[in-house]
Design a protein around this motif. Structure first.
Motif, short mmCIF file in Angstrom:
data_model
loop_
_atom_site.label_atom_id
_atom_site.label_comp_id
_atom_site.label_asym_id
_atom_site.label_seq_id
_atom_site.Cartn_x
_atom_site.Cartn_y
_atom_site.Cartn_z
N ALA A 1 -4.05 8.78 -5.61
CA ALA A 1 -3.49 8.29 -4.34
C ALA A 1 -2.97 7.14 -4.19
O ALA A 1 -2.04 6.90 -3.36
N LEU A 2 -3.47 6.01 -5.04
CA LEU A 2 -2.84 4.65 -4.91
C LEU A 2 -1.38 4.68 -5.45
O LEU A 2 -0.80 4.32 -4.75
N LEU A 3 -0.93 5.57 -6.44
CA LEU A 3 0.27 5.67 -6.92
C LEU A 3 1.05 6.27 -6.13
O LEU A 3 2.21 5.90 -5.84
N ASP A 4 0.68 7.39 -5.29
CA ASP A 4 1.37 8.05 -4.26
C ASP A 4 1.97 7.21 -3.44
O ASP A 4 3.00 7.34 -2.88
N LYS A 5 0.80 6.58 -2.92
CA LYS A 5 1.22 5.46 -1.67
C LYS A 5 2.21 4.37 -2.14
O LYS A 5 2.99 4.19 -1.45
N GLU A 6 1.98 3.85 -3.35
CA GLU A 6 2.79 2.82 -3.75
C GLU A 6 4.50 3.67 -4.04
O GLU A 6 5.51 2.99 -3.70
N ALA A 7 4.51 4.72 -4.60
CA ALA A 7 5.58 5.45 -4.71
C ALA A 7 6.40 5.86 -3.51
O ALA A 7 7.77 5.80 -3.65
N ALA A 8 5.82 5.99 -2.30
CA ALA A 8 6.31 6.38 -1.15
C ALA A 8 7.22 4.96 -0.52
O ALA A 8 7.61 5.18 0.65
N PHE B 1 -4.13 -3.05 2.28
CA PHE B 1 -3.28 -2.81 1.11
C PHE B 1 -3.35 -1.43 0.63
O PHE B 1 -2.33 -0.84 0.28
N ILE B 2 -4.27 -0.80 0.63
CA ILE B 2 -4.46 0.42 0.27
C ILE B 2 -3.72 1.55 1.11
O ILE B 2 -2.87 2.43 0.81
N GLU B 3 -3.61 1.29 2.66
CA GLU B 3 -2.95 1.90 3.41
C GLU B 3 -1.35 1.73 3.33
O GLU B 3 -0.60 2.67 3.32
N THR B 4 -1.08 0.34 3.09
CA THR B 4 0.27 0.09 3.13
C THR B 4 0.54 -0.95 2.03
O THR B 4 0.54 -2.36 2.05
N ASP C 1 -11.08 -10.65 3.81
CA ASP C 1 -11.05 -9.95 2.46
C ASP C 1 -11.00 -8.45 2.40
O ASP C 1 -10.32 -7.67 2.06
N LEU C 2 -12.26 -7.73 3.12
CA LEU C 2 -12.13 -6.44 3.32
C LEU C 2 -10.92 -5.72 4.07
O LEU C 2 -10.48 -4.83 3.89
N ALA C 3 -10.62 -6.36 5.27
CA ALA C 3 -9.60 -5.98 6.13
C ALA C 3 -8.23 -5.91 5.38
O ALA C 3 -7.28 -4.92 5.02
N ALA C 4 -7.88 -6.92 4.64
CA ALA C 4 -6.78 -7.25 3.53
C ALA C 4 -6.86 -6.16 2.43
O ALA C 4 -5.54 -5.36 2.08
#
Length: 184
Positions: free
Chosen positions: A176-183, A84-87, A77-80
């Protein structure tokens, strides 16, 4: 194994397991993350800077439950979550236990789970979607009560003018989360 807020021995029988939540703390690009599971699924994903604060937050959210630190059981779960945060495009497909919210909160959380990665919604639009056109404040309260960060993506809710508002785990993390998702 660390036992928090429980008088149960390290070994317990199946009935006691129903009152037990296993948790573990890991690292991510946006800080420490705590993942917790009940017998039903992930009941908490908490984000912060200090493990002790995350453990206290978990204890406050689940009073009367036996909290058992179990890194081995939560490793995947932690790895997932970190992945998700990174990609964010990989998604976060974890079974969730949302029983700890009110019926209205669960309705808000269901709508949030349907918002696609990279998209946002306003508090007012979410309230309208629920048939409560004047319920933006109630929606914000339901978002603040969410214990399953990322699994229930309340970071995707913005003000009517599109700017970021409060986020239980910090506006910087929300950005940071929204910026990653927008990219994507």
């Amino acid at each position: 194994m660390n036992l928090m807020q429980t008088n149960m021995p390290a070994t317990f029988h199946k009935p006691a397991a129903l009152d037990t939540i296993a948790y573990a703390i890991g690292e991510s690009a946006i800080g420490k993350i705590l993942a917790a599971r009940s017998e039903t699924g992930v009941c908490a994903i908490l984000i912060g800077s200090h493990g002790s604060e995350l453990e206290q937050d978990l204890a406050n959210r689940f009073p009367g439950k036996g909290l058992v630190e179990d890194e081995a059981a939560l490793r995947d779960d932690l790895a997932a979550i970190a992945r998700f945060i990174e990609t964010p495009s990989v998604g976060l497909d974890l079974p969730l236990d949302m029983r700890h919210g009110t019926p209205f909160q669960r309705r808000v959380w269901d709508v949030l789970r349907a918002i696609p990665c990279g998209a946002t919604i306003t508090y007012t639009a979410l309230a309208r979607r629920l048939g409560q056109p004047n319920g933006a404040r109630a929606v914000a309260t339901a978002c603040a009560a969410n214990a399953i960060a990322l699994g229930i993506p309340c970071h995707r809710v913005v003000r009517a003018d599109g700017t970021l508002s409060g986020y239980r785990w910090g506006v910087e993390r929300k950005r940071a989360l929204l910026d990653k998702e927008a990219a994507l």
